[in-house]
Design an enzyme around this catalytic site. Structure first.
Site, PDB file in Angstrom:
ATOM      1  N   SER A  93      47.414  35.546  44.542  1.00 20.47           N
ATOM      2  CA  SER A  93      46.442  36.537  44.098  1.00 20.47           C
ATOM      3  C   SER A  93      45.035  35.972  44.164  1.00 20.47           C
ATOM      4  O   SER A  93      44.806  34.800  43.908  1.00 20.47           O
ATOM      5  CB  SER A  93      46.736  36.973  42.663  1.00 20.47           C
ATOM      6  OG  SER A  93      45.749  37.890  42.228  1.00 20.47           O
ATOM      7  N   LYS A 106      54.021  38.301  40.316  1.00 16.18           N
ATOM      8  CA  LYS A 106      52.878  38.848  41.058  1.00 16.18           C
ATOM      9  C   LYS A 106      52.847  40.374  40.928  1.00 16.18           C
ATOM     10  O   LYS A 106      51.765  40.984  40.837  1.00 16.18           O
ATOM     11  CB  LYS A 106      52.958  38.434  42.527  1.00 16.18           C
ATOM     12  CG  LYS A 106      51.880  39.027  43.438  1.00 16.18           C
ATOM     13  CD  LYS A 106      50.478  38.676  42.973  1.00 16.18           C
ATOM     14  CE  LYS A 106      49.413  38.913  44.039  1.00 16.18           C
ATOM     15  NZ  LYS A 106      49.474  40.123  44.802  1.00 16.18           N
ATOM     16  N   HIS A 152      51.432  41.195  37.629  1.00 18.57           N
ATOM     17  CA  HIS A 152      49.987  40.950  37.756  1.00 18.57           C
ATOM     18  C   HIS A 152      49.310  42.166  38.385  1.00 18.57           C
ATOM     19  O   HIS A 152      48.279  42.643  37.902  1.00 18.57           O
ATOM     20  CB  HIS A 152      49.753  39.705  38.605  1.00 18.57           C
ATOM     21  CG  HIS A 152      48.351  39.542  39.117  1.00 18.57           C
ATOM     22  ND1 HIS A 152      47.844  40.303  40.165  1.00 18.57           N
ATOM     23  CD2 HIS A 152      47.347  38.724  38.737  1.00 18.57           C
ATOM     24  CE1 HIS A 152      46.589  39.956  40.384  1.00 18.57           C
ATOM     25  NE2 HIS A 152      46.263  39.005  39.536  1.00 18.57           N
ATOM     26  N   ASN A 153      49.876  42.670  39.466  1.00 18.13           N
ATOM     27  CA  ASN A 153      49.251  43.795  40.163  1.00 18.13           C
ATOM     28  C   ASN A 153      49.289  45.068  39.331  1.00 18.13           C
ATOM     29  O   ASN A 153      48.367  45.887  39.383  1.00 18.13           O
ATOM     30  CB  ASN A 153      49.929  44.022  41.512  1.00 18.13           C
ATOM     31  CG  ASN A 153      49.521  42.985  42.540  1.00 18.13           C
ATOM     32  OD1 ASN A 153      48.987  41.937  42.206  1.00 18.13           O
ATOM     33  ND2 ASN A 153      49.781  43.255  43.799  1.00 18.13           N
ATOM     34  N   GLU A 169      46.557  44.724  36.988  1.00 22.23           N
ATOM     35  CA  GLU A 169      45.325  44.938  37.768  1.00 22.23           C
ATOM     36  C   GLU A 169      45.031  46.432  37.926  1.00 22.23           C
ATOM     37  O   GLU A 169      43.892  46.868  37.723  1.00 22.23           O
ATOM     38  CB  GLU A 169      45.499  44.282  39.133  1.00 22.23           C
ATOM     39  CG  GLU A 169      44.362  44.462  40.110  1.00 22.23           C
ATOM     40  CD  GLU A 169      44.711  43.898  41.479  1.00 22.23           C
ATOM     41  OE1 GLU A 169      44.540  44.619  42.479  1.00 22.23           O
ATOM     42  OE2 GLU A 169      45.177  42.749  41.549  1.00 22.23           O
TER      43      GLU A 169
END
Length: 468
Positions: free
Chosen positions: A129, A183, A186-187, A190
């Site tokens: 990232s 991940k 995380h996204n 985000e």
């Protein structure tokens, strides 16, 4: 072909090129290959002073031959079938102790499948990232696969990763697809963080009547406080920017229609499978889908008139918006970490939440000052919901009244705030010991004889309607 590199990389698109330069500069000599040979040689020529540490290869066979055994090769190709095709193409050239690292935005289920597929070489899935800037100068890296395989390449990966103070933002998350799962979360965070910022931007623009440069100044000021983060920083920059073609504020000439590559959607889908509520992230994914329905939104406005109204003077302050965004951010991250905790038992992974928070402190898109405190809170008690950690309860007690005012004013005056509203509703549900699911259980028992638990513990699992 002579051995000239310690590691290889396949795929010289934007991210692959940036990562290759980062490795060449900070970690090790690298061999590269791209499906288009012209791109391989153009990249090498553009590498300037780093060119001597980069070996451009015209074939996969040449790439493999250029790397010191046991080999490690990073894939930076589009997620999905392209990864499977590349693994198949590499298979004839690789030895049993060679290692392939999928560093694309893979669905973690695909990474699980590949890890279990009996490949003739070792395989890691790795979340990366930070966008192009992060890939070039220091991303956050989340590894998944066998720990021994991670340890083998960790010196290179920690050398190229972002640093929080002196600590590399790169770590092994767990086996199989654990890195790509982290991940994905995380996204999802985000998506939610961006949506909440957009909602507050919309209130300043339509509710307060502020021009983009003034909004940029507000974001810039917030970036010096508790909301300090990469996304607030860039929000200030884009709000302050001027369109070189028209001279207007850049934001005012950008179409209100957000794109997505699907990773946030994967997070929302997986949360449903895990029975882990992440309503702020789900609302953010839905908001992007709504934004894509531009023609329908125009038709709706033609029938009903535009929804957002200017707020009465003094109804809200910029301090209210800052506090509301602070509360929303804490609630969103709390949901993301709770979902991550649920994945451990579901997939047999020992996910370390403090380590995840530490990896996200620098390099990645959701990096923020708040993550250092989150890492500390999760270290103290990984099983505790972040909204119950003392530092964050103090933040929430201060900021929740503002979140209520903002969401209420938005509802009264036609400002869509799906993510902030979802965060507030989740918070209220999570602080209510006696909710309303008793009605749902009674309904389920009435039409389906599903039964229920009683407050008094009596062994009467059905209502009187079942006794007729």
């Amino acid at each position: 072909m002579a051995v000239t590199a310690d590691i290889g990389l396949i795929g010289l698109g934007t991210m692959g090129s940036a990562l290759a330069l980062n490795i060449a500069e900070n970690a090790a000599p690298i061999a590269v290959w791209n499906r288009t040979t012209a791109r391989t040689h153009a990249f090498h020529a553009e590498a300037a002073d780093l060119a001597p540490r980069i070996t451009p290869c015209d074939t996969l066979e040449a790439l493999v031959a250029a790397i010191r055994p046991p080999r490690a090769i990073i894939l930076m190709v589009p997620a999905g079938q392209a990864v499977d095709d590349q693994l198949a193409a590499l298979t004839p050239y690789l030895a049993a102790d060679d290692l392939v690292i999928d560093a694309g935005n893979a669905n973690f289920h695909d990474t699980n499948r590949r890890a279990r597929a009996g490949l003739s070489f070792h395989f890691l899935g790795m979340g990366v990232s930070g966008g192009e800037e992060g890939a070039r100068h220091g991303p956050a890296i989340m590894g998944g696969g066998e720990k021994a395989d991670w340890d083998r390449v960790a010196p290179i990966l920690t050398a190229i990763a972002a640093k929080h103070e002196t600590e590399a933002c790169a770590d092994w998350m767990g086996p199989e697809g654990a890195g790509h799962f982290v991940k994905a979360v995380h996204n999802g965070i985000e998506y939610a963080d961006m949506q909440m910022i957009a909602e507050v931007y919309g209130m300043m623009r339509d509710g307060f009547g502020l021009p983009a440069p003034a909004i940029g100044t507000t974001f810039e000021r917030w970036n010096n406080g508790v909301l300090q983060s990469y996304l607030i920083e860039i929000s200030a920059a884009v709000a302050a920017a001027t369109d070189p073609l028209t001279g207007a504020a850049m934001l005012d000439v950008i179409l209100d229609k957000a794109g997505q590559k699907g990773t946030g959607r994967w997070t929302a889908i997986e949360a449903q499978h895990l029975a882990a509520p992440i309503p702020v992230i789900e609302a953010a994914v839905a908001a992007r889908n709504v934004s894509a329905r531009l023609d329908e939104r125009k038709a709706g406005e033609a029938v009903y008139g535009p929804a957002p109204e200017r707020l009465p003077a003094g109804m809200l302050s910029e301090a209210d918006l800052e506090a509301a965004l602070t509360a929303g951010k804490i609630l969103c991250y709390a949901q993301g970490f709770t979902m991550t905790a649920a994945a451990g038992p579901a997939f047999g992974w020992n996910l370390q939440l403090p380590a995840i928070a530490r990896v996200w402190r620098a390099g990645c898109i959701i990096r923020s000052a708040m993550l250092d405190d989150m890492a500390q809170a999760l270290t103290e008690d990984p099983a505790r919901n972040l909204m119950l950690a003392p530092l964050f309860t103090a933040h929430l007690k201060r900021s929740l009244p503002a979140l209520r005012r903002v969401v209420s004013a938005a509802a009264l005056h036609g400002h869509a705030m799906p993510a902030l509203s979802a965060g507030l509703a989740w918070f209220d549900a999570m602080r209510t010991a006696c909710g309303t699911a008793n009605m749902i259980q009674a309904q389920r028992d009435f039409f389906g004889a599903h039964g229920f638990e009683r407050l008094d513990g009596a062994d009467r699992p059905h209502g009187p309607w079942a006794m007729a």
